[in-house]
Design a protein around this motif. Structure first.
Motif, short mmCIF file in Angstrom:
data_model
loop_
_atom_site.label_atom_id
_atom_site.label_comp_id
_atom_site.label_asym_id
_atom_site.label_seq_id
_atom_site.Cartn_x
_atom_site.Cartn_y
_atom_site.Cartn_z
N LEU A 72 -22.81 49.10 8.30
CA LEU A 72 -22.02 50.17 8.88
C LEU A 72 -21.10 50.87 7.88
N SER A 73 -20.84 50.23 6.74
CA SER A 73 -19.96 50.85 5.74
C SER A 73 -20.65 51.96 4.97
N THR A 122 -19.65 45.40 6.18
CA THR A 122 -19.77 45.78 4.78
C THR A 122 -20.37 44.63 4.00
N ILE A 123 -20.89 44.93 2.81
CA ILE A 123 -21.55 43.92 1.97
C ILE A 123 -20.90 43.88 0.60
N ASP A 124 -20.45 42.68 0.19
CA ASP A 124 -19.90 42.46 -1.15
C ASP A 124 -20.99 41.88 -2.04
N HIS A 146 -30.23 39.32 17.20
CA HIS A 146 -29.33 40.17 16.43
C HIS A 146 -28.28 39.27 15.77
N LEU A 147 -28.01 39.50 14.50
CA LEU A 147 -26.94 38.81 13.78
C LEU A 147 -25.80 39.78 13.56
N VAL A 148 -24.56 39.31 13.78
CA VAL A 148 -23.38 40.16 13.63
C VAL A 148 -22.40 39.51 12.67
N SER A 149 -22.02 40.23 11.62
CA SER A 149 -21.02 39.75 10.67
C SER A 149 -20.12 40.91 10.26
N ILE A 150 -18.94 40.56 9.79
CA ILE A 150 -18.00 41.58 9.33
C ILE A 150 -18.20 41.85 7.84
N ILE A 151 -18.17 40.78 7.03
CA ILE A 151 -18.38 40.91 5.60
C ILE A 151 -19.44 39.90 5.17
N MET A 205 -18.01 35.86 8.55
CA MET A 205 -18.23 35.89 7.10
C MET A 205 -19.60 35.30 6.78
N LEU A 206 -20.50 36.13 6.29
CA LEU A 206 -21.83 35.66 5.89
C LEU A 206 -21.77 35.42 4.39
N ALA A 207 -21.40 34.21 4.02
CA ALA A 207 -21.22 33.87 2.60
C ALA A 207 -22.53 33.35 2.00
N THR A 208 -22.79 32.05 2.13
CA THR A 208 -24.05 31.49 1.61
C THR A 208 -25.21 31.72 2.57
#
Length: 220
Positions: free
Chosen positions: A6-7, A191-193, A163-168, A139-142
């Motif tokens: 979405l970012s 957003t994706i870092d 559906h998967l929902v994450s913020i970052i 938070m989708l980290a690892t």
């Protein structure tokens, strides 16, 4: 896996994500939780456009009107504890959905802080057979938490759609999840870092979402 970042298109969502990252604003736990909830509402609205709709005739005191209403049988599943405010945001819009909760957390071993496995100890879930599953993890980290949760949910039936929902999210974690799930799974993310640090936290990320929302915990 299909990804809706979405970012990629500026919106008010950027304000709430920026406040989540801001170390001066993070001190206000209520505001932190509320911003997660609001992000959940925004993502939920975007996700709702992909659902199935059917015309229904609605009677008002002065007449009738045909409206397209969603038909999907939804189950919202959140990973405790950071997932609670995100879950509330989704539930504000999908208020008729069934709900599931799972405790998936990092269990560190003696070889170092970065050496851990995802431990699942609690799971409450309705029947998922033929349902639309929305799995929320801020938070989708690892990516290990999401994969471990999907594995744990298998015994409850096969969803029609996931559906998967994450913020970052971090790119390595998204790639890890993408290798596990089927191509028709959709990830909705704020957003994706680019990367993870040596402790497998997202950089720049925002820190530990659970601690910021509810206070620090003792490591066991």
């Amino acid at each position: 896996m299909k990804i809706h970042n979405l970012s990629e298109k500026p919106s008010i969502l950027n304000t709430f994500i920026s406040e989540l990252r801001d170390i001066s604003i993070q001190k206000d736990r209520m505001r932190f939780r509320r911003n997660i909830e609001r992000i959940g509402e925004i993502i939920c609205y975007e996700l709702s456009k992909s659902l199935h709709y059917k015309p229904h005739s609605i009677k008002s005191p002065l007449g009738s009107q045909t409206s397209e209403l969603p038909q999907d049988d939804i189950v919202l599943c959140s990973i405790l504890r950071a997932g609670i405010p995100l879950h509330n945001g989704l539930l504000n819009y999908f208020d008729k959905a069934d709900n599931a909760f799972i405790s998936a957390y990092r269990k560190h071993d003696t070889s170092g802080f970065n050496s851990f496995k995802i431990e699942v100890e609690y799971l409450a879930c309705p029947n998922l057979e033929g349902k639309t599953l929305i799995l929320a993890d801020p938070m989708l980290a690892t990516g290990q938490s999401i994969v471990s949760t999907l594995k744990a949910l298998q015994s409850f039936g096969t969803p029609k759609k996931i559906h998967l929902v994450s913020i970052i999210g971090a790119k390595p974690g998204i790639e890890y999840v993408s290798e596990y799930v089927s191509t028709d799974v959709i990830l909705w993310i704020g957003t994706i870092d680019k990367e993870l640090n040596s402790q497998s936290y997202i950089v720049p990320g925002l820190g530990d979402a659970g601690d910021l929302a509810y206070g620090q915990k003792l490591q066991q």
